[in-house]
Design an enzyme around this catalytic site. Structure first.
Site, short mmCIF file in Angstrom:
data_model
loop_
_atom_site.label_atom_id
_atom_site.label_comp_id
_atom_site.label_asym_id
_atom_site.label_seq_id
_atom_site.Cartn_x
_atom_site.Cartn_y
_atom_site.Cartn_z
CG HIS A 120 21.19 -13.45 -1.53
ND1 HIS A 120 21.58 -13.72 0.01
CD2 HIS A 120 22.71 -14.03 -1.88
CE1 HIS A 120 22.82 -14.01 0.27
NE2 HIS A 120 23.61 -14.33 -0.78
CE LYS A 152 16.52 -13.09 -1.53
NZ LYS A 152 15.98 -13.07 -0.11
CE1 TYR A 196 19.10 -16.59 2.08
CE2 TYR A 196 17.86 -17.81 0.26
CZ TYR A 196 18.18 -16.67 1.04
OH TYR A 196 17.98 -15.44 0.18
P1 RTP Z 1 19.57 -12.38 2.07
O1 RTP Z 1 20.46 -13.50 2.79
O2 RTP Z 1 18.40 -13.09 1.21
O3 RTP Z 1 20.23 -11.51 1.20
O4 RTP Z 1 18.87 -11.51 3.09
P2 RTP Z 1 19.52 -10.84 4.23
O5 RTP Z 1 20.90 -11.17 4.42
O6 RTP Z 1 19.02 -9.29 4.11
O7 RTP Z 1 18.57 -11.48 5.58
P3 RTP Z 1 18.90 -13.00 6.17
O8 RTP Z 1 18.73 -12.59 7.86
O9 RTP Z 1 19.94 -13.45 5.61
O10 RTP Z 1 17.55 -13.66 5.90
C1 RTP Z 1 17.42 -14.32 4.84
C2 RTP Z 1 16.23 -14.19 3.93
O11 RTP Z 1 15.11 -14.87 4.98
C3 RTP Z 1 14.03 -14.42 4.92
N1 RTP Z 1 13.58 -13.82 6.15
N2 RTP Z 1 12.28 -13.99 6.69
N3 RTP Z 1 10.05 -13.99 8.55
C4 RTP Z 1 11.08 -13.42 8.82
O12 RTP Z 1 11.50 -13.26 10.01
C5 RTP Z 1 12.50 -13.58 8.13
N4 RTP Z 1 13.77 -13.37 8.30
C6 RTP Z 1 14.44 -13.51 7.03
C7 RTP Z 1 14.24 -12.87 4.27
O13 RTP Z 1 13.54 -13.05 2.56
C8 RTP Z 1 15.79 -12.92 3.98
O14 RTP Z 1 16.13 -12.32 2.83
MG MG Z 2 21.72 -13.14 4.47
#
Ligand code: RTP
Ligand code: MG
Length: 149
Positions: A115, A9, A49
């Site tokens: 990611h 990112k 996303y």
């Molecule tokens: P990614 O998709 O980016 O690999 O991350 P991840 O699977 O670990 O998490 P995901 O639930 O898919 O969330 C995507 C991205 O959204 C941001 N996020 N912010 N403020 C919040 O509560 C929150 N929750 C998620 C994070 O940057 C996450 O990587």
């Molecule tokens: Mg994710």
């Protein structure tokens, strides 16, 4: 052979972590089959996303992903989808274990460096979304007997 989509990112790029991150996947034994530095369009970020479009953080997440260049990559290898997620660590860097990318380098959930696809279907969809087939290397003739039985 299994493939996954990884994206360093904008925070990971700006902080100079690209080399370290690539090195972790390389030394684990995974094979890089595609990579490009790019600035992401709003349309692509929103598609990537889309599963989060109704979440309160969706707008700021998309704005962040388009805020600077990213490194989009496809990696290949035995169990790469799950293994890459383990090497990356938990979504919130404060909960991520030391030794993981997010555990070693991150402090907040909105700046978590990289990611990684979370399942076979999402990996295939994300690779299709981010890369043309011609941008990926076919390594099938490449035997790696020191890594695989
Ligand atoms: P990614 O998709 O980016 O690999 O991350 P991840 O699977 O670990 O998490 P995901 O639930 O898919 O969330 C995507 C991205 O959204 C941001 N996020 N912010 N403020 C919040 O509560 C929150 N929750 C998620 C994070 O940057 C996450 O990587
Ligand atoms: Mg994710």
């Amino acid at each position: 052979m299994e493939r996954t989509f990884l994206m360093i990112k904008p925070d990971g790029v700006q902080r100079g972590l690209v080399g370290d991150i690539i090195s972790r996947f390389e030394t684990k034994g995974f094979t890089l089959v595609g990579m490009k530095a790019m600035t992401v369009s709003k349309e692509l970020a929103e598609k990537h996303y889309a599963v989060h479009r109704d979440k309160p953080f969706f707008g700021s997440l998309v704005d962040f992903i388009i805020s600077g260049p990213v490194i989009a990559m496809v990696w290949q290898g035995n169990g790469v989808i799950t293994s890459a997620r383990k090497l990356i660590g938990a979504t919130n860097p404060l909960s991520a274990e030391p030794g993981t990318i997010r555990g070693d380098y991150g402090l907040t959930i909105g700046r978590n460096i990289i990611h990684g696809s979370d399942a076979l279907e999402t990996a295939e969809a994300e690779i299709d979304l981010w890369f043309d087939a011609g941008e990926l290397i076919a390594w099938e003739s490449c035997q790696r007997p020191w890594l695989y039985e």
